[in-house]
Design a protein around this motif. Structure first.
Motif, PDB file in Angstrom:
ATOM      1  N   LEU A  80       4.010 -13.001   7.502  1.00  0.00           N
ATOM      2  CA  LEU A  80       4.375 -11.806   6.750  1.00  0.00           C
ATOM      3  C   LEU A  80       5.318 -10.969   7.605  1.00  0.00           C
ATOM      4  CD1 LEU A  80       2.137  -9.543   4.572  1.00  0.00           C
ATOM      5  CD2 LEU A  80       3.616  -8.499   6.281  1.00  0.00           C
ATOM      6  N   VAL A 119      -2.319  -4.220   5.474  1.00  0.00           N
ATOM      7  CA  VAL A 119      -0.861  -4.264   5.413  1.00  0.00           C
ATOM      8  C   VAL A 119      -0.375  -2.896   4.948  1.00  0.00           C
ATOM      9  CG1 VAL A 119       1.143  -5.366   4.377  1.00  0.00           C
ATOM     10  CG2 VAL A 119      -0.899  -6.717   4.904  1.00  0.00           C
ATOM     11  N   LEU A 160       7.233 -13.126   2.735  1.00  0.00           N
ATOM     12  CA  LEU A 160       6.272 -14.153   3.142  1.00  0.00           C
ATOM     13  C   LEU A 160       7.008 -15.469   3.313  1.00  0.00           C
ATOM     14  CD1 LEU A 160       3.192 -13.467   0.826  1.00  0.00           C
ATOM     15  CD2 LEU A 160       3.458 -12.820   3.212  1.00  0.00           C
TER      16      LEU A 160
END
Length: 900
Positions: A37, A59, A66
């Protein structure tokens, strides 16, 4: 891939969890995929477990990229923007592609065709093989639980699909045909059938209204960027009308570039082909087990239609998307038919045999636009304005022979009319998510303005002979009248819902809704002198009547979930008010009601491929304007209508049970629906026959005792892999209907039962065929002893086949034989129907096709149907487009990049 975003308040920064699943091209979970990520604030890495799942905790960024990598598979990366509105957001599945030199070493597993999730049934397009260049409609015909008729209408588990979306957004204002007969099947990833309860219910989870069946099409990742379209042109001869040729023409152009989509479509034809049926030049139509006549156009009369439309979709700013478009349609219908109407009264019947001709011209403009904005992580706004304008010109002529025991009436009745309907409405939806998980506030608003201007001229000439005297009495009556109507409707709906978490798995909802419907109607009736054409106003038949229907609803719901059970229980108080006034006649209506409206919804996931749901809800229905206006309508002198200003609103109690199951081991599926509806204060008719006359008068009143029981099932199973497939479906509708006959209560118990069988045979790239049969019975029994019971049956047999020959030749035939019984002696049609065509493809990717087709070779296409309304049984037989021959040319162009 399914992502869930759970917002957590931590200081001034909101964080979320990002979860997902990674699969190979067959849908098999992949273990050990490295997932990275990338965001402005941080970079994270995770690996998938044995179920192909991964998770990132805390997050902070809402926008991130991604990447997915695994030895033997191609690297895949994509940018994402988290959906700040929903705690759980579903995105398209990530399927990693195998490296070419590794393909022979990969074990390929079967694709799961059907996935059942709560209110959604998802069909995997990979499980359904269709010919090259096939449209989406052809693929849908293979999906269990879905039936497609020749007009392109789709029924899902016994209910009509009313709207279509592409990648979750309306496509051409949700027009089903535009998507299914324009999108190529090869670009489709999944087809979803969704029970859509509206924006607010989708957010809160409180679903206590009637759902809309929505078809959502998700596009493959590598096909979401590309250009495709087609052009069709055809012409031919009509065996029954040498003066008119048959023609069809269409074009479509589509450009998809991720979130940006542009489509332009157009069509014209006089072959009774449904609008936006681009490239559908088969004439053979669909071959489903529900409607055998669907291979021949089901619309009565001869139709010509032209249309053009444009659809646009784009993300114009971060979190802001717009979509909508404009459509124009023009239709003409010419119908010639015979109608046998039997009106049953105690100790007498009035029979009418009508020869009817009608012509209608309809033009419609419609503009729809939607703005969707994720304002920030907590606020979401959606605005949808719609404007339309419709005009219609109507001509009708009927010659009737009306009889009862002693009176015979010969009647010639002509009408002409024109009307225009401008309409404007706007829908607004706003949602706010509070920092506390599950706390939510949503607001809906809808405003609509509808106006109609209509003018009708009726010319009635009748001769009556009364044989009840020694010397039969002969009477003549001529009636020439013009009726002008002007009406407008202003409606408003305001609603609010507040959700508060009680536990981690339960919520409490408080809601309020206000609805107002204001109608103003002016009706002026003029007698016309047949010699001088001078008009004179008839005060007794003219009226200026306004009424206002208002409801307030205060409700509370509790929603909870266990391991496999999700439930909602609640109730509402609903005061209603109906006010009407006619200043010129001092007629005032004022009716108040208070309804207690309980609701309940249970959903039980038996396993991953089957579930059971139970629903109960209540609903108010206001009387129609024609039922409530206090005036005698004599524009049709044989069938006079009298309104009742004191009618109460109806209140409906509805219970439904639904079971859906798919067996992964043997590929079988079962879908069932059962529903029960009870209506309190049902608005019913009171039919009164005039003594020594064939004239009938209809009035309205409220009555109790009405109920309706309906059931549907569809079972599908492969018999020999994909070579043979069995489809069974059936439906039953039992209605305990109420009417009054000469002020005497009458109960009509009407049962309609249908059973269908279809066996499909398919050898890929060689042969497609099916055998089918259908049986339908329509019976009614009355509680008044002197009334005759009535019944009609239809039995159908059919065969359809398509063979793929060498050198790109295709030959197809469709055959059907219908047997109708129990209809009136003046209605007789057991049509034998046969369609054939031969087609040749040319050029690379079969982009060019030429077809020669013969439609209804036996020239037997006729429409027969029965309707039962109160004490009246109406058998109808109308003309339909019959034998013609057509040569057509179809060119398909498409260009998609091999990689995103």
């Amino acid at each position: 891939m399914i992502f869930s975003f759970v917002t957590i308040a931590k200081g001034q920064i909101q964080t979320r969890e990002v979860r997902g699943v990674v699969q190979d091209s067959t849908g098999r979970p992949l273990v050990g995929v490295t997932v990275r990520l990338y965001a402005k604030s941080d970079t994270m890495m995770a690996s998938t477990n044995e179920h192909g799942r991964f998770i990132f905790n805390k997050v902070a960024a809402s926008d991130f990229k991604l990447t997915f990598s695994l030895i033997g598979f191609q690297l895949f990366e994509r940018h994402y923007t988290s959906n700040v509105l929903l705690p759980i957001t579903e995105l398209v599945t990530v399927n990693l592609k195998e490296q070419p030199h590794e393909l022979q070493e990969i074990a390929v597993y079967g694709v799961i065709p059907v996935v059942i999730k709560q209110d959604t049934i998802q069909y995997n397009a990979k499980a359904y093989s269709v010919r090259k260049n096939a449209l989406l409609e052809e693929m849908i015909k293979q999906m269990p639980g879905l039936q497609v008729d020749r007009n392109g209408n789709i029924d899902a588990q016994g209910q009509r699909v009313t709207r279509v979306k592409v990648n979750g957004k309306d496509f051409f204002d949700g027009d089903v045909l535009t998507a299914t007969r324009n999108l190529p099947a090869e670009i489709v990833e999944n087809v979803q059938i969704i029970d859509d309860y509206g924006d607010q219910a989708n957010i809160t989870g409180i679903k206590n209204t009637e759902p809309e069946k929505v078809l959502n099409v998700t596009i493959k990742e590598d096909k979401n960027f590309g250009t495709f379209g087609q052009v069709t042109a055809g012409g031919g001869v009509d065996a029954n009308d040498k003066a008119h040729s048959r023609y069809i023409g269409s074009f479509s152009a589509n450009k998809f570039k991720g979130n940006k989509q542009v489509s332009i479509l157009g069509s014209t034809n006089n072959t009774n082909t449904s609008l936006f049926s681009f490239g559908d030049i088969s004439g053979a139509g669909s071959r489903d087990g529900t409607d055998l006549s669907s291979m021949i156009d089901g619309g009565d009369g001869i139709n010509s239609a032209s249309s053009i439309g444009m659809n646009y979709r784009d993300e114009v700013a971060k979190g802001v998307s717009v979509y909508g478009g404009y459509t124009f349609t023009k239709r003409r219908n010419q119908t010639i038919g015979t109608t046998r109407l039997t009106s049953i009264y105690e100790n007498r019947q009035i029979n009418s045999l009508d020869e009817v001709k009608s012509l209608s011209d309809n033009i419609k403009h419609k503009l729809t636009w939607t703005v969707e904005a994720n304002i920030d992580t907590a606020n979401y706004l959606k605005i949808t304005p719609t404007a339309s304008y419709i005009t219609n010109d109507l001509l009708s002529e009927s010659h009737s022979a009306i009889t009862d025991k002693r009176v015979f009436t010969d009647r010639l009745y002509k009408t002409s009319g024109t009307y225009s309907d401008p309409n404007f409405d706007i829908d607004l939806f706003y949602n706010h998510r509070f920092p506390t998980r599950g706390r939510n506030l949503s607001v809906i608003a809808k405003f609509e303005y509808y106006k109609r201007t209509r003018s009708d001229v009726a010319n009635d000439f009748s001769t009556s002979i009364d044989s009840g005297y020694n010397n039969p009495q002969v009477g003549y009556q001529q009636f020439l009248q013009r009726v002008g109507n002007f009406s407008y409707n202003r409606s408003m709906l305001l609603g609010m819902s507040y959700m508060e978490p009680v536990t981690k798995r339960s919520y409490l909802e408080l809601n309020y809704q206000y609805e107002s419907n204001s109608i103003a109607n002016a009706r002026n009736t003029f007698d016309i002198d047949s010699v001088t054409a001078r008009e004179s106003l008839v005060d007794s038949l003219s009226i200026d009547y306004d009424y206002l229907f208002q409801t307030h609803q205060f409700g509370i719901n509790y929603q909870g979930s266990l391991d496999r059970l999700k439930y909602t229980v609640g109730f509402a108080l609903q005061p209603t008010k109906l006010d009407g006034k006619t200043p010129s006649r001092d007629v005032v209506t004022h009716i108040n009601n208070l309804n207690f409206v309980p609701s309940a919804r249970l959903q039980y996931a038996i396993n991953k491929t089957s579930n059971l749901s139970l629903n109960y809800r209540g609903q108010n229905n206001q009387p129609a304007f024609t039922q409530i206006q206090p005036i005698r309508d004599v524009s049709n002198p044989q069938y006079i209508v009298v309104g009742n200003a004191n009618l109460k609103p109806e209140f409906m109690n509805m219970v439904s049970v639904q079971y859906r199951s798919f067996n992964i081991q043997n590929g079988s599926s079962l879908f069932t629906n059962f529903s029960f509806t009870h209506i309190q204060d049902k608005v019913v008719t009171n039919r009164i026959s005039t003594p020594n006359s064939t004239i009938q008068e209809t009035a309205f009143l409220n009555a109790n005792g009405y109920y309706d029981l309906r059931g549907f099932y569809h079972y599908s199973a492969p018999l020999a892999g994909k070579v043979l497939t069995l489809n069974l479906n059936g439906s039953m509708d039992y209605t305990n209907n109420l009417t009054y006959i000469n002020n005497v209560r009458n109960v009509g118990r009407n049962m309609i039962f249908s059973q269908n069988l279809q066996v499909n045979f398919q050898i890929e790239d060689l042969l497609e065929a099916d055998l089918r049969s259908s049986y339908t019975i329509n019976k009614i029994r009355y509680n008044i002893p002197s009334f005759m019971d009535a019944g009609a049956n239809t039995f159908s047999l059919g065969f359809g086949g398509k063979g793929y020959l060498p050198k790109k030749w295709i030959i197809s035939a469709d055959f059907s034989q219908n047997f109708n019984s129990g209809y009136s002696s003046s209605i007789s049609a057991n049509p034998t129907l046969l369609n054939v065509y031969i087609e040749k493809s040319f050029l690379q990717n079969d982009m060019l096709a030429i077809r020669l087709q013969g439609f209804d070779l036996f020239n037997k296409n006729t429409g027969v149907r029965r309707e039962i309304l109160g004490n009246s049984i109406m058998d109808m037989q109308n003309n339909r487009l019959a034998r013609y021959f057509l040569v057509s040319l179809n060119i398909r162009l498409q260009k998609f990049p091999s990689e995103i």
